[in-house]
Design an enzyme around this catalytic site. Structure first.
Site, PDB file in Angstrom:
ATOM      1  N   LYS B  77      46.183  16.488  81.462  1.00  0.00           N
ATOM      2  CA  LYS B  77      46.629  17.758  82.071  1.00  0.00           C
ATOM      3  C   LYS B  77      45.526  18.293  82.984  1.00  0.00           C
ATOM      4  O   LYS B  77      44.339  18.156  82.670  1.00  0.00           O
ATOM      5  CB  LYS B  77      46.933  18.749  80.943  1.00  0.00           C
ATOM      6  CG  LYS B  77      47.627  20.032  81.356  1.00  0.00           C
ATOM      7  CD  LYS B  77      47.901  20.890  80.100  1.00  0.00           C
ATOM      8  CE  LYS B  77      48.608  22.192  80.422  1.00  0.00           C
ATOM      9  NZ  LYS B  77      48.884  22.981  79.191  1.00  0.00           N
ATOM     10  N   SER B 152      53.560  24.694  78.939  1.00  0.00           N
ATOM     11  CA  SER B 152      52.937  24.505  80.228  1.00  0.00           C
ATOM     12  C   SER B 152      52.524  23.056  80.507  1.00  0.00           C
ATOM     13  O   SER B 152      52.265  22.714  81.663  1.00  0.00           O
ATOM     14  CB  SER B 152      51.686  25.386  80.313  1.00  0.00           C
ATOM     15  OG  SER B 152      50.725  24.967  79.373  1.00  0.00           O
ATOM     16  N   SER B 176      52.643  24.932  74.250  1.00  0.00           N
ATOM     17  CA  SER B 176      52.580  24.212  75.533  1.00  0.00           C
ATOM     18  C   SER B 176      52.518  22.698  75.440  1.00  0.00           C
ATOM     19  O   SER B 176      52.677  22.018  76.451  1.00  0.00           O
ATOM     20  CB  SER B 176      51.367  24.693  76.337  1.00  0.00           C
ATOM     21  OG  SER B 176      51.658  25.918  76.955  1.00  0.00           O
TER      22      SER B 176
END
Ligand SMILES: [Zn+2]
Lengths: 487, 488
Positions: B77, B152, B176
């Site tokens: 990420k 997210s 997330s």
């Protein structure tokens, strides 16, 4: 200037830079004067993703100071973020301690001119990280040097118990001695290791009524002199202002002033204390500090007798003057050398003279402190004893001490090598005195006749004996024999 | 190759049956084909990856020892710092930020010979549940490209579902990792707070953030945990190995747990969509059939989890994001009048709407006069929720819940309704508040053929057991082996 009756109220905020090897929350070396931004890392630069790690040493140092200031040490303390935007603060928050400071409710004894001491209450002492420095250069930009950012700072806050600038300055000096004694700060004023922010106001008695002038905080003073002078200036200024405007303390009219060292005046920085909201909250990146058990005991083990206490003890125990005791205790290493030499058999007063008149002079010449000269306490004691016994005289002691530093030899050996042992043998000296008297009949006459010439003639005769003994005759004994023979 | 789990691929690479270079090339071929549509990656490192893969292949050919993740193409990420490429957090303010250091997890992956092929899209600063707040690009759900991948960590989940990597790292502050994993039909594990180092993870809510793996199956999650878990002296909140030793997560993975006691929270099921409820009930039945005892529990304070979470997370975020001011790095507004304008304009011009909303909310919650009523109260609620979990775990080994009240929703559907969006975290945030581990595993599909996730939560530092429990279920079905239609 004016004959109002008034009382000065001063509280102090003091920042002390601790002499940890590395910064408060990262492993950057603490330095001074290096290339800007050469002592930085992702943590003290506040880079995204970096995390602080507490420097345990800084906590230990802070606890020591807290103990020395008779504070209650918190068994549980934590770190809080203090938010404000400024270019020298990379994260735009400072890691500090808000509601649970490391140390609280203490006091410091401040010596007064009359020989008494005054207790000044310490509100709190807490640890925080220092900010960097903004460098305002010419042109339409500023630069930021973050070498200092993240350095461990101890903030000490006193109650408003001080009543004049001299007390404030004395407290500052006493604190400097304490942190040096504890070896937790170099407390070098030139390097900004101690910074003062006094809060000053007056209680004025006019026509039987009391008026309090608005509190003024003087920012960022970095010398004892500036501390003293800015307070004095501020007292006068506040008196004048009161007389002219009648302004008194109200909610929110505390102002901030800076000290202009060149013009020797305080300059207004912020009129009203802005409603600063620092939005303190516990720093989630750090774990709370639990201070107890062995860790705390170990820290306590590093506590030592503090300078003022030591000074008072020297006066009462060794019968030294307050001045001498002050000189001996100004530095811990000097005091320690002194005490070791006393233990080794030196008479305190004699040793004190030796240290203050010769030792500290030599140290001063070498630009070092006494302990760094490498004097051995045993040897120092021996030297004092030799003077005490009349084996050497004062000028020889100076010479011998210099050689002690150079060669590390003991003073007896040195005195013999340098042929500095005094002649104290009364029979031998008796003969030499006799000879001198025979050779100088006129002087003998002058002494005997008394009057003006007598004293000078006596001195001349002693000089003759010294000449014959190459300066090694014990002057006390010579004088005694002369008196006997001439009376 | 695309049907191999990371563990199987790793074994084949280590045995020389598959070349890492081929695996990496295969992945990049697919990225070039479909990531234009999916939008999973913000940046990729093809050349560097092929070079590293070549090295690994050479080492294996030379019989040299290689790391536990040797040759595996892994995605990270874009809120984890890397010395290569940018670390943007999908925000304009960091669009050109090149970190001078690797996050600890990134370094651990590299040390295990993994190949970090790219950095994935996300909600800006991880603030969102759909990856729609990204300031860089849009990411769609590979199962239905009109829908969000969740967030997210939506880029990581989408990359994995579309077989654009063989495993990924995400970060989880309120769900997330788990919610996008459930939306994209993969496994997502949020470890216990303190189990994995946060050093180098760009902070959102520091007391809630935790890095974890997104993988094809439970075994892969265990394999990644073996690499990333453990104390880091650079992260004071990471737990020492003495306090909580790191087990071998693979060792007992396939061993079923005897006398398993599973708790369900009835009120949670009534609030979820019907098909979702059915799948969860089926999962409960599966465990029952495996001999588990099912009990019902009540979490008295769970209703307050969302308000408490949004106060704590935003308060921390308002402070964590204060450093993005245009002074030291990142985006700086042009022609500022003074230094105050450097701050205000840089921030105004480069933070997205959701980030600004949360900074303002958090700033408000910490302001004097409001602190006690909001932030402090939220902390008290947090403690009560911890107590709720402590009490629950006295009666059971784990708690089963849905991951999200819905399956993947349509792009744009909730973007303008922040409160509805916030509610999509309702089942996941409690684990962050309590700091406990939780995993999302595929447990079915709804009538639109969208994946459904099952959440299992367990006591702190029992990820090994948690994965064992998840594995028991996974072995009973093939949901995790399904492939999105876009790949056919
Ligand atoms: Zn540093």
């Amino acid at each position: 200037m004016n004959d109002l009756e008034y009382k000065v109220i001063i509280g102090l905020e003091i920042h002390v830079q601790l002499c940890t090897k590395t910064k408060m929350f990262c492993s950057c070396q603490v330095g001074f004067g290096e290339q800007p931004n050469s002592r930085v890392c992702p943590v003290c630069l506040g880079m995204p993703g970096s995390l602080p790690v507490m420097n345990k040493k800084a906590v230990e140092y802070a606890v020591l100071v807290g103990l020395a200031l008779n504070c209650k040490i918190a068994d549980f303390t934590k770190w809080d973020r203090k938010s404000y935007y400024y270019p020298d603060l990379p994260k735009n928050y400072q890691i500090s301690q808000y509601d649970l400071p490391l140390a609280e409710n203490g006091y410091i004894d401040v010596p007064l001119d009359d020989g008494k001491t005054k207790k000044i209450r310490i509100t709190r002492a807490h640890l925080e990280e220092d900010a960097g420095k903004n460098i305002h250069s010419t042109g339409n930009f500023s630069q930021v040097d973050l070498n200092r950012a993240g350095t461990a700072l101890l903030e000490i806050v006193t109650e408003p118990d001080l009543n004049n600038s001299r007390q404030a300055k004395t407290l500052a000096i006493e604190l400097q001695k304490i942190v040096r004694y504890l070896v937790v700060s170099e407390a070098d004023m030139q390097k900004g290791h101690m910074r003062f922010e006094p809060n000053v106001n007056l209680i004025i008695n006019k026509d039987g009524k009391e008026y309090k002038t608005p509190i003024v905080e003087i920012k960022n003073l970095n010398s004892f002199r500036a501390l003293e002078r800015s307070i004095d200036y501020e007292i006068e200024r506040q008196l004048d202002e009161f007389l002219q405007t009648g302004k008194v303390m109200q909610m929110g009219n505390k102002s901030t002033r800076g000290w202009d060292g060149e013009k020797q005046v305080t300059v207004l920085q912020r009129e009203k204390e802005e409603a600063n909201d620092y939005r303190y909250f516990p720093d989630p990146d750090l774990v709370p500090v639990v201070l107890k058990g062995k860790w705390l005991d170990d820290i306590k083990g590093n506590l030592c007798e503090l300078p003022l206490k030591k000074q008072i003890r020297y006066v009462s125990k060794f019968k030294l003057s307050e001045y001498d005791a002050g000189v001996l205790t100004a530095e811990r290493s000097t005091a320690e050398l002194f005490e070791k030499a006393v233990q080794a058999g030196a008479k305190p007063k004699r040793l004190c003279n030796l240290i203050t008149q010769i030792g500290l002079k030599l140290a001063n010449e070498a630009g070092r402190c006494l302990a760094e000269l490498g004097l051995n306490a045993q040897h120092l004691a021996q030297l004092a004893v030799m003077i005490e016994k009349g084996e050497i005289n004062a000028s020889a002691a100076d010479n011998i001490m210099q050689q002690m530093i150079k060669t590390q030899k003991d003073p007896t050996t040195l005195a013999n090598e340098l042929n500095l042992i005094q002649k104290s043998d009364e029979d031998e000296l008796d003969k030499i005195v006799g000879q001198s008297l025979e050779e100088n009949a006129q002087a003998v006459e002058d002494v005997k006749s008394g009057g003006k010439k007598s004293k000078k003639a006596l001195g001349f005769l002693i000089g003759q004996v010294m000449k014959k003994t190459k300066g090694k005759a014990n002057p006390k004994i010579v004088s005694k024999i002369l008196h006997k023979k001439l009376s | 190759m695309k049907n191999l789990s990371a563990k199987k691929l790793r074994d084949k690479i280590a045995k020389g049956q598959i070349k890492s270079s081929d695996a990496v090339e295969d992945v990049f071929r697919r990225i070039e084909q479909i990531d234009g549509n999916i939008g999973a990656y913000i940046s990729t490192f093809k050349e560097q990856s092929l070079h590293q893969a070549g090295e690994i292949d050479r080492k294996i050919a030379d019989d040299q020892t290689v790391g536990d993740l040797a040759g595996l193409p892994i995605a990270v990420k874009d809120n984890m710092c890397t010395t290569f490429g940018a670390t943007t957090c999908a925000s304009k303010i960091l669009e050109n930020f090149h970190a001078p250091y690797n996050a600890t997890v990134v370094q651990k992956l590299i040390d295990a010979d993994a190949i970090i092929i790219g950095k994935t899209n996300m909600d800006e600063f991880a603030m969102g549940s759909s990856t729609e707040t990204s300031g860089v690009k849009k990411t769609v759900n590979p199962w239905d490209t009109e829908r969000v991948p969740g967030g997210s960590s939506g880029g990581s989940a989408a990359a994995l579902a579309a077989r654009l990597c063989c495993a990924a790292l995400g970060s989880d502050t309120g769900g997330s990792i788990r919610q996008p994993a459930s939306f994209c039909g993969v496994v997502g594990l949020k470890p216990t707070y303190g189990r994995v180092s946060r050093y180098g993870l760009v902070a959102f809510g520091s007391s809630l953030d935790q890095i974890g793996p997104l993988t094809y199956n439970v075994e892969d999650a265990a394999m990644l945990m073996n690499v990333i878990a453990g104390h880091d002296k650079k992260d004071s909140t990471s737990v020492t190995n003495e306090t909580a030793p790191v087990p071998d997560y693979l060792a007992n993975l396939q061993k079923p747990i005897d006398n398993l006691k599973i708790a369900v929270i009835p009120s949670f099921l009534t609030s979820a969509e019907a098909t979702l409820r059915e799948s969860i009930n089926d999962a409960v039945d599966t465990y029952k059939n495996l001999g588990a005892e099912i009990i019902e529990i009540d979490m008295p304070h769970i209703d307050y989890a969302i308000p408490a979470y949004y106060l704590i997370a935003t308060a921390e975020a308002s402070s964590n994001l204060a450093r993005y001011d245009g002074v030291h790095y990142g985006y700086r507004a042009e022609k500022p009048k003074d230094y105050i304008e450097v701050y205000s304009k840089s921030r105004e011009q480069s933070f997205g709407k959701e980030v600004k909303r949360r900074i303002m909310l958090g700033t408000y919650a910490l302001s004097s006069g409001y602190y006690d009523a909001y932030y402090l109260k939220a902390l008290k609620v947090r403690n009560l929720i911890r107590d709720d979990f402590d009490n629950a775990f006295e009666k059971c080994d784990c708690i089963l819940t849905p991951v999200s009240p819905t399956t993947a929703f349509k792009i744009g559907e909730k973007l303008d309704e922040p409160l509805t969006m916030y509610l999509s975290d309702i089942y996941t945030i409690a684990a962050n508040l309590a700091g406990i581990p939780a995993v999302s595993i595929p447990c079915g599909f709804d009538r639109n053929n969208l994946p459904i996730g099952l959440q299992i939560q367990s006591p702190p530092f029992t990820e090994d057991k948690l994965l064992q429990i998840a594995y028991m279920f996974e072995k009973q079905n093939d949901y995790h082996e399904k492939i999105p239609p876009i790949l056919n």
